[in-house]
Design a protein around this motif. Structure first.
Motif, PDB file in Angstrom:
ATOM      1  N   PRO A 181      36.795  36.958  44.532  1.00 15.01           N
ATOM      2  CA  PRO A 181      37.586  37.303  43.333  1.00 15.01           C
ATOM      3  C   PRO A 181      36.754  38.061  42.311  1.00 15.01           C
ATOM      4  CG  PRO A 181      37.965  35.029  43.992  1.00 15.01           C
ATOM      5  CD  PRO A 181      36.821  35.516  44.825  1.00 15.01           C
ATOM      6  N   ASP A 193      38.147  35.895  38.031  1.00 11.10           N
ATOM      7  CA  ASP A 193      38.567  34.977  39.082  1.00 11.10           C
ATOM      8  C   ASP A 193      39.958  35.312  39.611  1.00 11.10           C
ATOM      9  OD1 ASP A 193      37.816  32.911  40.786  1.00 11.10           O
ATOM     10  OD2 ASP A 193      38.953  31.428  39.649  1.00 11.10           O
ATOM     11  N   ARG A 246      42.339  37.199  42.380  1.00  2.15           N
ATOM     12  CA  ARG A 246      42.286  37.569  43.787  1.00  2.15           C
ATOM     13  C   ARG A 246      42.591  39.060  43.959  1.00  2.15           C
ATOM     14  NH1 ARG A 246      46.275  38.546  47.320  1.00  2.15           N
ATOM     15  NH2 ARG A 246      45.917  38.171  49.557  1.00  2.15           N
TER      16      ARG A 246
END
Length: 312
Positions: free
Chosen positions: A192, A196, A198
């Protein structure tokens, strides 16, 4: 005019006869197949019809040893938008095999590959990779079906024809062994980002590195180019963002280090790892990659260009 949808570059130069090295075979969105002489900048032969969007050619592959060795450099296999498979002689335009009764049961063919021994591999967007056995003429039968995931956007046969790689919309790169029909490799997404979040997955093209079938490069709809070593680890060895548009074609040059990537806006990039070497705009069109040191781009206005990458 209709957009040129796919093209097959010349096969290895034949020792006698066959398609000359500077000839390119193209297929367009209405089903026409054309043989183009790059030196003369002219269409030598065109055949196909009746023309319709349903007959538009979406995939092409050289027949190789699907037929006899003497015919390997004279025939191409095509798949239409409607799922019809044909094998055509590019010297005179004749249809050698027409498997019109065995249409692919999916809306899009995402890859063709000739396996030898009269076998043909065709993959669909729904993730069904079918192996067809040609018996000549209209006679053919499905001898095996391999499930390789859903939303497949691209299937590429390995150079040694022992496996094939697939990827697509939320389908990470995976390699399927043709003998065991099991996965040799399944990729993991990159880590990621700093927030954070994806990274989305949408692979549009796949290419093997010459001389190293364990090494694969992919291009994505999110303008990423990623390099994998399937014997080392499941995550990409390196990942690079190129431009601002979807990467529609990737190609590895014979040196095994230089990657060519073309995007949906007609820009192609030369990179070595994460290092961008150069880029070139080919006006507004999509790109398609072929052969050793050539790059092709295609236009809606029935115009194609070939670029010498050594001089780029």
């Amino acid at each position: 005019g209709p957009q040129s949808s796919m093209s097959a570059s010349h096969p290895p130069a034949p020792s006698d006869g066959g398609t000359p090295e500077l000839h390119v075979v193209t297929g367009d969105d209405t089903g026409l197949v054309k043989v183009v002489d790059l030196a003369q900048k002219a269409v030598l032969r065109r055949f196909g019809g009746p023309q319709s969007m349903d007959r538009g050619i979406t995939q092409m592959a050289w027949a190789r040893d699907l037929l006899s060795e003497a015919d390997a450099n004279q025939h191409v296999v095509t798949c239409s938008r409607g799922g019809m498979l044909q094998c055509r002689n590019v010297a005179d335009g004749s249809v050698v095999s027409d498997w019109s009764d065995l249409k692919l049961d999916a809306k899009k063919c995402t890859g063709l590959g000739v396996l030898g021994a009269k076998r043909l591999l065709a993959c669909t967007q729904s993730g069904g990779a079918k192996i067809w056995m040609s018996e000549g003429g209209k006679a053919a039968s499905v001898v095996d079906t391999i499930k390789c995931g859903e939303n497949v956007e691209r299937m590429t046969l390995s150079p040694d024809r022992s496996s094939f790689a697939v990827g697509g919309d939320e389908l990470l790169l995976r390699v399927i062994d043709l003998k065991t029909e099991k996965q040799r490799f399944k990729a993991r997404n990159v880590k990621p980002d700093k927030l954070d979040l994806r990274y989305p997955v949408h692979i549009l093209d796949i290419a093997y590195i010459p001389g190293a079938i364990e090494k694969i490069v992919t291009g994505t709809a999110h303008h990423q180019v990623r390099f994998y070593d399937t014997k080392t680890k499941p995550r990409a060895i390196w990942s690079a963002l190129l431009g601002e548009n979807a990467i529609t074609a990737v190609l590895a040059l014979p040196d095994g280090k230089t990657i060519v990537a073309g995007d949906a806006a007609g820009i192609f990039f030369l990179s070595r790892g994460c290092d961008l070497l150069s880029n070139c705009r080919c006006r507004r069109n999509s790109s398609d990659g072929h052969a050793n040191v050539w790059k092709g781009d295609r236009k809606v206005q029935r115009c194609g260009r070939v670029h010498n990458l050594i001089a780029t």
